[in-house]
Enzyme design. Structure first.
Site, short mmCIF file in Angstrom:
data_model
loop_
_atom_site.label_atom_id
_atom_site.label_comp_id
_atom_site.label_asym_id
_atom_site.label_seq_id
_atom_site.Cartn_x
_atom_site.Cartn_y
_atom_site.Cartn_z
CB THR A 1 -0.87 0.01 1.27
OG1 THR A 1 -1.60 -1.20 1.33
CG2 THR A 1 -1.85 1.18 1.25
NE ARG B 1 -8.11 -8.36 1.94
CZ ARG B 1 -7.22 -7.44 2.25
NH1 ARG B 1 -6.58 -6.80 1.30
NH2 ARG B 1 -6.96 -7.15 3.51
CB ILE B 2 -13.02 -5.37 -1.01
CG1 ILE B 2 -13.51 -5.71 -2.43
CG2 ILE B 2 -12.99 -3.87 -0.79
CD1 ILE B 2 -14.90 -5.22 -2.74
N GLY B 3 -9.96 -4.78 0.46
CA GLY B 3 -9.21 -4.42 1.67
C GLY B 3 -9.69 -3.12 2.27
CG ASP B 4 -6.87 -1.01 4.70
OD1 ASP B 4 -6.37 -1.91 4.01
OD2 ASP B 4 -6.25 0.00 5.06
CB THR C 1 0.15 1.26 4.97
OG1 THR C 1 0.75 0.08 4.46
CG2 THR C 1 1.17 1.99 5.85
#
Lengths: 150, 182
Positions: free
Chosen positions: A1, A29-32, A71
């Site tokens: 990131t 997958r979807i992250g922050d 991150t």
């Protein structure tokens, strides 16, 4: 990131974040990073002035912006809505962004780092519980760091 | 009036000074400095926080050392799925815009910034093929998945598959100069 938080001379603050996510993540997958409040946040906040100051100065509140980009372990950011949690301490408990970030990061069990700018103080903010590649620049020059404590 | 400034990050994780070779450490520091200079140049010329933050992130996305854009990590299916977001205090009604599951946009951060300014659509988070089509309509640079490939990330991906779990970093990775990706 990777991420950047910029403040222009009007005091507008923008948080920009981009990532490939986790090595060998499951497709879909979807992250922050794209989830507002988890991996990033930017907001203009108004702090009402104490009554005596309002009477003497006529100014009712102080307005400024704050912004963060995060991150680390993205799922940890999502579970704790990390960046919004930090800004909420600034908004409701009038913490500095640095103090708010340190408190929330200290309570975060997974790897986490945030960068930010506090419009109330003009300070650049860095807080991490691991190492974080990071940098800062203003008209006094630029500085980069890789390791915790550097 | 306040003094313009810019802060950046290039990933977080467990990293100690003896983990990186001198060349790798130099590449990280050089990449961070180049990003600061790219963003601050825009801040001085345009005095616009959105353009400056995007310029700084584009510099990092284009640098294969960092896990975004070129040099992004692989899914366990051997593909690259990218995501990006922007959020601005004041001035933009939408406040935030984010994209996910993006596979062919060279600079996902530019797509997020275009969405922030795009009045015809009020959604904040868009994913997949529909938002890639919007990237083409915005005139953003589209690339083949091979653009994102780097041998280092591919080897990390293959080693990870052998271990059977996402993002598990072990001594072999560290010997390969694993550095935080965040």
């Amino acid at each position: 990131t990777v991420g950047a938080v910029a403040m222009d001379s009007k005091g507008v603050i923008v948080a920009a974040t981009s990532t490939g996510g986790l090595t060998n993540k499951i497709p879909g997958r979807i992250g922050d990073t794209p989830q507002a409040g988890a991996g990033f946040w930017a907001e203009e906040i108004g702090h009402r002035k104490p009554l005596i100051v309002r009477i003497l100065s006529g100014k009712t509140e102080e307005r400024a912006s704050v912004g963060l980009s995060g991150t680390g372990n993205g799922d940890g950011f999502i579970r704790s809505n990390l960046c919004h949690s930090i800004v909420s301490l600034v908004k409701h408990k009038r913490y500095s962004l640095q103090r708010a970030a340190e408190q929330v990061i200290a309570d975060t069990p997974t790897e986490a780092g945030v960068i930010g700018i506090d419009g109330f103080t003009g300070d650049a903010v860095f807080s991490m519980n691991c190492s974080m590649n990071r940098g800062y620049i203003d008209n006094g020059g630029a500085k980069v760091a890789l390791y915790e404590g550097e | 009036m306040v003094e313009p400034r810019l802060v950046i990050h290039g990933g977080a994780g467990e990293l100690t000074p003896n983990q990186l070779t001198k060349e790798q450490e130099k590449a990280y520091r050089h990449g961070l400095r180049a990003s600061l200079e790219a963003g601050y140049q825009v801040l001085k010329e345009k005095d616009d926080a959105l353009l400056a933050a995007v310029a700084a992130v584009v510099s990092l996305e284009n640098n294969e050392v960092f896990n975004a854009g070129k040099g992004a990590v692989f899914t366990n299916a051997g593909t690259n799925e990218l995501e990006a977001s922007v959020m601005a205090s004041g001035q933009y009604d939408k406040k935030a815009a984010a994209v996910s599951l993006v596979k062919h946009v060279k600079n996902p951060i530019k797509l997020a910034a275009e969405l922030l300014k795009y009045e015809q659509d009020t959604h904040v988070l868009l994913a997949g093929e529909a938002v890639e089509k919007m990237a083409e309509e915005f005139g953003l640079e589209m690339v083949d998945q091979s653009y994102f490939f780097t041998q280092k990330r591919w080897d990390e991906h293959r080693r990870g598959l052998k271990k059977g779990a996402a993002n598990t970093i072990d001594d072999e990775d560290k010997e390969e100069g694993y550095a935080p990706k965040g």
